[in-house]
Structure formats: structure tokens, C-alpha cells
Design an enzyme around this catalytic site. Structure first.
Site, PDB file in Angstrom:
ATOM      1  N   THR A 268     -27.683 -10.057   2.893  1.00 46.39           N
ATOM      2  CA  THR A 268     -27.402 -11.355   3.498  1.00 46.39           C
ATOM      3  C   THR A 268     -26.256 -12.014   2.741  1.00 46.39           C
ATOM      4  OG1 THR A 268     -28.153 -13.624   3.852  1.00 46.39           O
ATOM      5  CG2 THR A 268     -29.323 -12.415   2.179  1.00 46.39           C
TER       6      THR A 268
ATOM      7  N   HIS B 163     -18.454 -17.625  11.434  1.00 47.71           N
ATOM      8  CA  HIS B 163     -18.670 -16.181  11.293  1.00 47.71           C
ATOM      9  C   HIS B 163     -17.526 -15.429  10.630  1.00 47.71           C
ATOM     10  CE1 HIS B 163     -21.835 -17.390  14.008  1.00 47.71           C
ATOM     11  NE2 HIS B 163     -22.463 -16.288  13.648  1.00 47.71           N
TER      12      HIS B 163
ATOM     13  N   GLY C 215     -32.249  -8.916   6.092  1.00 43.56           N
ATOM     14  CA  GLY C 215     -32.545 -10.099   5.270  1.00 43.56           C
ATOM     15  C   GLY C 215     -34.030 -10.434   5.257  1.00 43.56           C
TER      16      GLY C 215
ATOM     17  N   GLY D 232     -36.134 -12.184   7.245  1.00 41.11           N
ATOM     18  CA  GLY D 232     -36.916 -11.946   8.466  1.00 41.11           C
ATOM     19  C   GLY D 232     -37.143 -10.460   8.702  1.00 41.11           C
TER      20      GLY D 232
ATOM     21  N   GLY E  61     -28.638 -10.509  11.134  1.00 43.07           N
ATOM     22  CA  GLY E  61     -27.190 -10.747  11.143  1.00 43.07           C
ATOM     23  C   GLY E  61     -26.464  -9.709  10.310  1.00 43.07           C
TER      24      GLY E  61
ATOM     25  N   GLY F  50     -25.082 -20.506   4.983  1.00 45.58           N
ATOM     26  CA  GLY F  50     -26.069 -20.389   3.911  1.00 45.58           C
ATOM     27  C   GLY F  50     -27.467 -20.836   4.289  1.00 45.58           C
TER      28      GLY F  50
ATOM     29  N   ARG G 241     -18.726 -13.714   7.724  1.00 42.00           N
ATOM     30  CA  ARG G 241     -19.554 -12.512   7.847  1.00 42.00           C
ATOM     31  C   ARG G 241     -18.758 -11.265   8.191  1.00 42.00           C
ATOM     32  NH1 ARG G 241     -24.601 -14.350  10.919  1.00 42.00           N
ATOM     33  NH2 ARG G 241     -24.151 -12.653  12.328  1.00 42.00           N
TER      34      ARG G 241
ATOM     35  N   ASP H 131     -26.101 -15.054   2.518  1.00 45.87           N
ATOM     36  CA  ASP H 131     -26.666 -16.308   1.992  1.00 45.87           C
ATOM     37  C   ASP H 131     -27.142 -16.187   0.538  1.00 45.87           C
ATOM     38  OD1 ASP H 131     -26.280 -17.115   4.584  1.00 45.87           O
ATOM     39  OD2 ASP H 131     -28.385 -16.975   5.158  1.00 45.87           O
TER      40      ASP H 131
HETATM   41  O1  F6P Z   1     -28.297 -15.612   7.474  1.00 47.16           O
HETATM   42  C1  F6P Z   1     -26.973 -15.323   7.638  1.00 47.16           C
HETATM   43  C2  F6P Z   1     -26.299 -16.354   8.503  1.00 47.16           C
HETATM   44  O2  F6P Z   1     -24.947 -15.983   8.565  1.00 47.16           O
HETATM   45  C3  F6P Z   1     -26.479 -17.797   8.041  1.00 47.16           C
HETATM   46  O3  F6P Z   1     -25.687 -18.111   6.945  1.00 47.16           O
HETATM   47  C4  F6P Z   1     -26.159 -18.540   9.303  1.00 47.16           C
HETATM   48  O4  F6P Z   1     -26.814 -19.790   9.367  1.00 47.16           O
HETATM   49  C5  F6P Z   1     -26.705 -17.640  10.357  1.00 47.16           C
HETATM   50  O5  F6P Z   1     -26.782 -16.341   9.823  1.00 47.16           O
HETATM   51  C6  F6P Z   1     -25.859 -17.607  11.621  1.00 47.16           C
HETATM   52  O6  F6P Z   1     -26.542 -16.863  12.554  1.00 47.16           O
HETATM   53  P1  F6P Z   1     -25.960 -16.402  13.975  1.00 47.16           P
HETATM   54  O7  F6P Z   1     -25.091 -15.220  13.721  1.00 47.16           O
HETATM   55  O8  F6P Z   1     -27.175 -16.059  14.737  1.00 47.16           O
HETATM   56  O9  F6P Z   1     -25.194 -17.556  14.520  1.00 47.16           O
END
Ligand code: F6P
Length: 386
Positions: free
Chosen positions: A164, A310, A141, A143, A35, A209, A313, A166
Site C-alpha cells: 500500500t 492517483h 493491503g 482489506g 488498489g 493516505g 499510485r 499509505d
Molecule cells: O489505499 C490506497 C489508496 O490509494 C488511498 O490512499 C486512497 O484513499 C484510495 O486508495 C483511493 O482509492 P481508489 O483507487 O478506489 O479511488
């Protein structure tokens, strides 16, 4: 010799000189994986600028993580000073990223529309050798760093940079992107407080998170929430109800709650969906469930949920994340110069350093219910429902 011929010869000579100087340069491959999060571009910029000032290096970006390297056609972009100019303020990543493919699980579409996953890691290591990458940098992150470790074990000279929102990587005190996410969640709370108060409502904010509650805890303290539910502290709805009763009896008729997406009641589970064996768990519904439980417990105030998602993010990184990301980029280059591969850059006790990738992925970081931070939250009357 006519004029046109002179120009042609000059262009050919220029190309030869350019190719020769390129040949002499050492190549580095950089990828952003998993992500996205605010600060990725600031890392790319500092890494490229550091390499450029050093001289003798050429940085290549693999588009959409390692798909750019493994894809057909290949999509690798030269990251020079011009390509990274001014990008430290931009959200996302200029070289793209993906969660859905990697060298160990490369998707092959079948005739019936389903996917079969194959391991192309050995091929990737060989490809890097053939192209002549002296080093590979993987910004990602937990993974993604597990992938870095497996590639390192196969002989790839790789360096990991943690990212990340998180903040759940044990090897580093903080990851870039986290402060930006907390900033966004806190701003959302500030906005929710005024409308909650005007309507005498309980407003619930669900934040990201995964299984860690760092964003929830920090934003709850910063934004003055009354309730904070974390995955690390399972809640008892009756305790939350008693807290609200006492607050309402005291004269305040509204409340704001922050609920981490992985929060769950005592004896219950987090609400996560895993679409396939290879995909990560998607958390959904913690705030709605909490709202339901409050109603069932007899809370009469109006209740509404906001899922921040999102938004946390995206967008520009806060200055703290820009500074941290810039340090990570520089440190990664330093490690390459020192030939210290198989390491992940870290920030521990105010010092930028590195740890072996193995250590980096073995130790996720969760909120300690006995920490001073939780003690602080409880001391300013934030209810965890425990
Ligand atoms: O690990 C970062 C994160 O933003 C988490 O906080 C959240 O659960 C996940 O990724 C969301 O993922 P995606 O973008 O695949 O929906």
C-alpha cells in the site's frame, strides 16, 4: 513412415513429455488485490524467478485478483520467467487487480441493474484443491489481508504480502509503494514552491493516505512545506492563520501546504464518501475545505489547490520499493517451502520476516504526534495547526 507422420508423432511425444513434467510440478496461485501500487510487478518477478530457479514449481496468476479464478470463463495465466522478464520497472500489476469483488462478496447483477453479493469462499477453497494449488499468495493491503485470513481459516494454504502506498499496516515498518508515492508528492511540492513564490500565493497539495498521514508528513519534510495537516493531528485554523501572519510579517509572502486527504479540523470529521456498504471510503475535499477556511479566517493571499490523486499510485517504483518488493517475493516463496501458511511477510527493524495474518490486520499504523518525525517537522518550523 512418411515425413509428416514422423513430425506428428514427434509433436505428440513432446506434448506428453511436457504435460508429464507439468503434472509433476507443484502449482502456486498468485493474485494482486485491492488498489495497485508501484512495486507489485517487482514482487511477481522475484517470486517467479525464485520458484523457477528452485525448480519443480509452476506459478499461475489469477487475473483481476481472485476474479480470474472465480470468473466464467476462468482467467488464469502461467507466470513463467518470460512473462515476468523486466517487469520490475513497470507500474501497476501485469495480472490486474480489483477492489470491487472477492470470494466473500461476489457480485451478481440483478434484473434491475443492481448487485446482490454472495459468499463464494467455500467454493473458492474447493476450486484451489481441485486444480491442485499447493499454495496461494495474496498481495494486498489491509482489506485484502483480512480476506486472506478468512480464507486461511477455511483451510486454504495462503500467504499474504503487504502492499500500500499509505504505509498504514502496523505489522510492517514499511510497505513497498510508499517511498514511490512520497517521491512523487515531493516532486510535486518542489514544483509548487517555485510558482507559489513567483505569485506570492498559498498553494495547497492534497495527498493520499486514507486515515493515516504518512505520505503527507514525509513529503512535507522532504519538500520543505510550511504547513502539514494530518488526520492524526486535527488542526485549528486560527493557529494556522497566526503562523501565516508571522511568516508574512517576516517577509515571506508565499507558503506551500500539504494536506492529507483524511485531515480534518479540531471537532470536525474527515471528508469521506462511502458509496455502498461494501465499498471503501473515498476521501475528497480536504484541501478545498482548508482553502475555504483560510479565506474565511481573513488570509488575503491567492490560494490554489492541487489534488495529486492517483498520480501517486502510478508509474515506475523507486529503487527502494523495487528492492523491498523483491525481498517480499522471495520471502513469500521461502514461507511456502517451509509450509508456514497463514502468515504475512513483514519488514521489521531491517529484517524481512513474517507474522500471523491475524496480527497483520489487527494493528493499523498511524503517525504518532509525539514521534521524533513530528518533532523534527516542528523543529524546522512546519505548522500542524495544533
Ligand atoms: O489505499 C490506497 C489508496 O490509494 C488511498 O490512499 C486512497 O484513499 C484510495 O486508495 C483511493 O482509492 P481508489 O483507487 O478506489 O479511488
Amino acid at each position: 513412415m512418411d515425413k509428416r507422420r514422423i513430425v506428428c508423432n514427434f509433436v505428440a511425444l513432446f506434448q506428453i513429455v511436457k504435460n508429464f513434467s507439468r503434472m509433476k510440478k507443484q502449482k502456486i496461485l498468485v493474485a494482486t488485490s485491492g488498489g495497485d501500487c508501484p512495486g507489485l510487478n517487482a514482487v511477481l518477478r522475484s517470486f517467479v524467478k525464485r520458484a523457477d530457479l528452485e525448480g519443480g514449481w509452476e506459478v499461475w496468476g489469477s487475473i483481476q485478483s481472485f476474479s480470474g479464478l472465480l470468473g466464467q470463463p476462468q482467467d488464469l495465466r502461467l507466470l513463467d520467467r518470460k512473462a515476468v522478464s523486466g517487469i520490475h520497472i513497470k507500474g501497476g500489476t501485469i495480472i490486474g487487480t480489483t477492489k470491487s469483488s472477492g470470494p466473500f462478496n461476489w457480485p451478481i447483477k440483478q434484473a434491475d441493474g443492481t448487485f446482490k453479493y454472495i459468499d463464494r469462499s467455500d467454493e473458492m477453497v474447493q476450486m484451489c484443491r481441485d486444480i491442485g494449488f499447493a499454495a496461494v499468495v495474496n498481495i494486498g493491503g489491509d482489506g485484502s489481508q483480512a480476506m486472506s485470513k478468512r480464507l486461511f481459516d477455511k483451510g486454504l494454504p495462503i500467504i499474504g504480502i503487504p502492499k500500500t502506498i499509505d504505509n498504514d499496516l502496523g505489522a510492517t515498518d514499511v510497505t513497498f509503494g510508499f517511498q514511490s508515492a512520497v517521491d512523487i508528492a515531493t516532486e510535486a511540492l518542489d514544483r509548487l514552491v517555485s510558482t507559489a513564490e513567483s505569485h506570492n500565493r498559498i498553494l495547497i497539495l492534497e495527498v493520499m493516505g486514507k486515515n493515516s498521514g504518512w505520505i503527507a508528513l514525509h513529503s512535507a519534510i522532504a519538500g520543505g512545506a510550511e504547513i502539514c495537516l494530518l488526520p492524526e493531528i486535527p488542526y485549528d485554523i486560527d493557529k494556522v492563520k497566526s503562523f501565516l501572519d508571522a511568516r508574512f510579517e517576516g517577509g515571506k509572502k508565499f507558503a506551500v501546504a500539504v494536506v492529507a486527504e483524511g485531515a480534518h479540523p479540531q471537532g470536525g470529521d474527515a471528508l469521506g464518501v462511502q458509496a455502498s456498504e461494501l465499498s471503501s471510503v473515498r476521501f475528497e475535499g480536504a484541501a478545498q475545505r482548508f482553502a475555504q477556511e483560510l479565506k474565511q479566517a481573513g488570509v488575503e493571499a491567492g490560494i490554489r489547490c492541487t489534488i495529486l490523486g492517483h498520480v501517486q499510485r502510478g508509474g515506475s517504483p523507486v529503487p527502494y520499493d523495487r528492492v523491498l518488493a523483491s525481498q517480499y517475493g522471495v520471502k513469500a516463496f521461502d514461507l511456502i517451502q517451509e509450509g508456514k501458511f497463514g502468515q504475512m511477510v513483514t519488514y521489521q527493524s531491517n529484517k524481512v520476516s513474517s507474522v500471523p495474518l491475524e496480527e497483520a490486520i489487527s494493528n493499523p499504523k498511524f503517525v504518532d504526534p509525539n514521534s521524533f518525525l513530528v518533532h523534527t517537522a516542528k523543529s524546522i518550523n512546519i505548522c500542524f495547526g495544533d
